[in-house]
Design a protein around this motif. Structure first.
Motif, PDB file in Angstrom:
ATOM      1  N   LEU A  29      -3.173   5.915   2.451  1.00  0.00           N
ATOM      2  CA  LEU A  29      -2.068   6.869   2.545  1.00  0.00           C
ATOM      3  C   LEU A  29      -2.163   7.691   3.830  1.00  0.00           C
ATOM      4  O   LEU A  29      -1.137   7.990   4.462  1.00  0.00           O
ATOM      5  CB  LEU A  29      -2.061   7.795   1.327  1.00  0.00           C
ATOM      6  N   MET A  30      -3.367   8.052   4.226  1.00  0.00           N
ATOM      7  CA  MET A  30      -3.560   8.868   5.433  1.00  0.00           C
ATOM      8  C   MET A  30      -3.222   8.091   6.711  1.00  0.00           C
ATOM      9  O   MET A  30      -2.804   8.692   7.702  1.00  0.00           O
ATOM     10  CB  MET A  30      -4.992   9.393   5.513  1.00  0.00           C
ATOM     11  N   VAL A  31      -3.424   6.780   6.698  1.00  0.00           N
ATOM     12  CA  VAL A  31      -3.103   5.999   7.897  1.00  0.00           C
ATOM     13  C   VAL A  31      -1.656   5.517   7.915  1.00  0.00           C
ATOM     14  O   VAL A  31      -1.257   4.808   8.838  1.00  0.00           O
ATOM     15  CB  VAL A  31      -4.059   4.796   8.096  1.00  0.00           C
ATOM     16  N   GLY A  32      -0.862   5.901   6.888  1.00  0.00           N
ATOM     17  CA  GLY A  32       0.565   5.641   6.957  1.00  0.00           C
ATOM     18  C   GLY A  32       1.127   4.619   5.994  1.00  0.00           C
ATOM     19  O   GLY A  32       2.311   4.276   6.103  1.00  0.00           O
ATOM     20  N   ALA A  33       0.353   4.114   5.082  1.00  0.00           N
ATOM     21  CA  ALA A  33       0.893   3.153   4.108  1.00  0.00           C
ATOM     22  C   ALA A  33       1.863   3.886   3.184  1.00  0.00           C
ATOM     23  O   ALA A  33       1.583   4.982   2.717  1.00  0.00           O
ATOM     24  CB  ALA A  33      -0.224   2.513   3.298  1.00  0.00           C
ATOM     25  N   GLN A  34       3.013   3.260   2.938  1.00  0.00           N
ATOM     26  CA  GLN A  34       4.041   3.863   2.090  1.00  0.00           C
ATOM     27  C   GLN A  34       4.002   3.233   0.697  1.00  0.00           C
ATOM     28  O   GLN A  34       4.172   2.026   0.567  1.00  0.00           O
ATOM     29  CB  GLN A  34       5.435   3.639   2.703  1.00  0.00           C
ATOM     30  N   PRO A  35       3.801   4.033  -0.354  1.00  0.00           N
ATOM     31  CA  PRO A  35       3.808   3.456  -1.707  1.00  0.00           C
ATOM     32  C   PRO A  35       5.231   3.201  -2.195  1.00  0.00           C
ATOM     33  O   PRO A  35       6.158   3.930  -1.835  1.00  0.00           O
ATOM     34  CB  PRO A  35       3.122   4.521  -2.559  1.00  0.00           C
ATOM     35  N   MET A  59       3.992  -3.551  12.163  1.00  0.00           N
ATOM     36  CA  MET A  59       4.388  -4.041  10.864  1.00  0.00           C
ATOM     37  C   MET A  59       4.137  -2.930   9.849  1.00  0.00           C
ATOM     38  O   MET A  59       3.096  -2.289   9.859  1.00  0.00           O
ATOM     39  CB  MET A  59       3.567  -5.288  10.546  1.00  0.00           C
ATOM     40  N   ALA A  60       5.095  -2.716   8.929  1.00  0.00           N
ATOM     41  CA  ALA A  60       4.979  -1.663   7.918  1.00  0.00           C
ATOM     42  C   ALA A  60       4.034  -2.114   6.797  1.00  0.00           C
ATOM     43  O   ALA A  60       4.079  -3.257   6.356  1.00  0.00           O
ATOM     44  CB  ALA A  60       6.346  -1.351   7.339  1.00  0.00           C
ATOM     45  N   VAL A  61       3.206  -1.194   6.359  1.00  0.00           N
ATOM     46  CA  VAL A  61       2.248  -1.487   5.292  1.00  0.00           C
ATOM     47  C   VAL A  61       2.684  -0.724   4.036  1.00  0.00           C
ATOM     48  O   VAL A  61       3.031   0.453   4.093  1.00  0.00           O
ATOM     49  CB  VAL A  61       0.822  -1.081   5.708  1.00  0.00           C
ATOM     50  N   LYS A  62       2.638  -1.422   2.904  1.00  0.00           N
ATOM     51  CA  LYS A  62       3.066  -0.837   1.626  1.00  0.00           C
ATOM     52  C   LYS A  62       1.908  -0.863   0.635  1.00  0.00           C
ATOM     53  O   LYS A  62       1.077  -1.759   0.655  1.00  0.00           O
ATOM     54  CB  LYS A  62       4.213  -1.655   1.019  1.00  0.00           C
ATOM     55  N   ILE A  63       1.912   0.125  -0.243  1.00  0.00           N
ATOM     56  CA  ILE A  63       1.041   0.088  -1.425  1.00  0.00           C
ATOM     57  C   ILE A  63       1.977  -0.252  -2.577  1.00  0.00           C
ATOM     58  O   ILE A  63       2.924   0.488  -2.857  1.00  0.00           O
ATOM     59  CB  ILE A  63       0.354   1.443  -1.667  1.00  0.00           C
ATOM     60  N   ARG A  64       1.721  -1.387  -3.232  1.00  0.00           N
ATOM     61  CA  ARG A  64       2.637  -1.842  -4.268  1.00  0.00           C
ATOM     62  C   ARG A  64       1.892  -2.570  -5.368  1.00  0.00           C
ATOM     63  O   ARG A  64       0.682  -2.774  -5.299  1.00  0.00           O
ATOM     64  CB  ARG A  64       3.710  -2.732  -3.672  1.00  0.00           C
TER      65      ARG A  64
END
Length: 189
Positions: free
Chosen positions: A60-66, A1-6
């Motif tokens: 951010l380092m583990v791949g979360a996309q803002p 599942m994709a993780v986002k910073i929002r």
């Protein structure tokens, strides 16, 4: 599942504040999230951002996309630059001390720019205030002048000299008329 910073909206109508959250991309905007890493208030001048920078860099380092707005906020706070430097450390291009030195230099420069912008804004406000006061003073002077002209009794200087001559002639003629008047009265008797 994709993780986002929002951003997750909160606050009242037309006075929105936002939480910066890490959430799954399928969860609703104001719904379920994994972790709250900060808050953003665009209603203040300048905008207020409170952020847990270590947690933001971790995600951010583990791949979360803002998202675009979250990336802008993170970039403004230096989190994206910190992540960039950390990637360089992980690859061995620079040491951790060099990365920390570069980041602290960037942070100081950023603070100086913010202070300069605040000073410029203050100076601009002061100049605008001084200009408004000057314009108001000119208007008040013009009004006072107009009122003085309106209230001034018009006595021309040229007419004052002849008026003095006529009073002297009138006083000289008055005794002659008085003397003539008693002569006429006995004749009338």
């Amino acid at each position: 599942m994709a993780v986002k910073i929002r951003l997750a909206r909160r606050g009242r109508k037309k006075m929105a504040m936002y939480d910066i959250v890490v959430a799954e991309s399928t969860s609703p905007r104001d719904g379920r999230f994994i972790e709250k890493i900060g808050s953003y208030n665009p209603n203040t001048d300048p905008s207020t951002v409170v952020l847990k920078s270590e947690r933001a860099v971790y995600w951010l380092m583990v791949g979360a996309q803002p998202t675009d707005t979250a990336r802008s906020v993170l970039s403004h706070e230096g989190i994206m630059y910190k992540k960039h430097l950390q990637v360089g450390v992980n690859k061995g291009a620079i040491s951790q001390e060099q990365a920390d030195e570069k980041f602290s230099t960037w942070k100081e420069d950023k603070e100086n720019r913010k202070a300069g912008a605040a000073d410029t804004k203050t100076q601009t406000k002061e100049q605008a205030r001084a200009a408004r006061l000057e314009a108001e003073r000119k208007v008040n002077e013009a009004r006072a002048e107009a009122i003085a002209k309106k209230n001034k009794v018009e006595e021309p200087v040229a007419e004052e000299a002849p008026a003095a001559d006529t009073t002297e002639e009138a006083t000289a003629e008055a005794p002659a008329t008085e003397a003539a008047a008693p002569e006429e009265t006995p004749a009338a008797e």
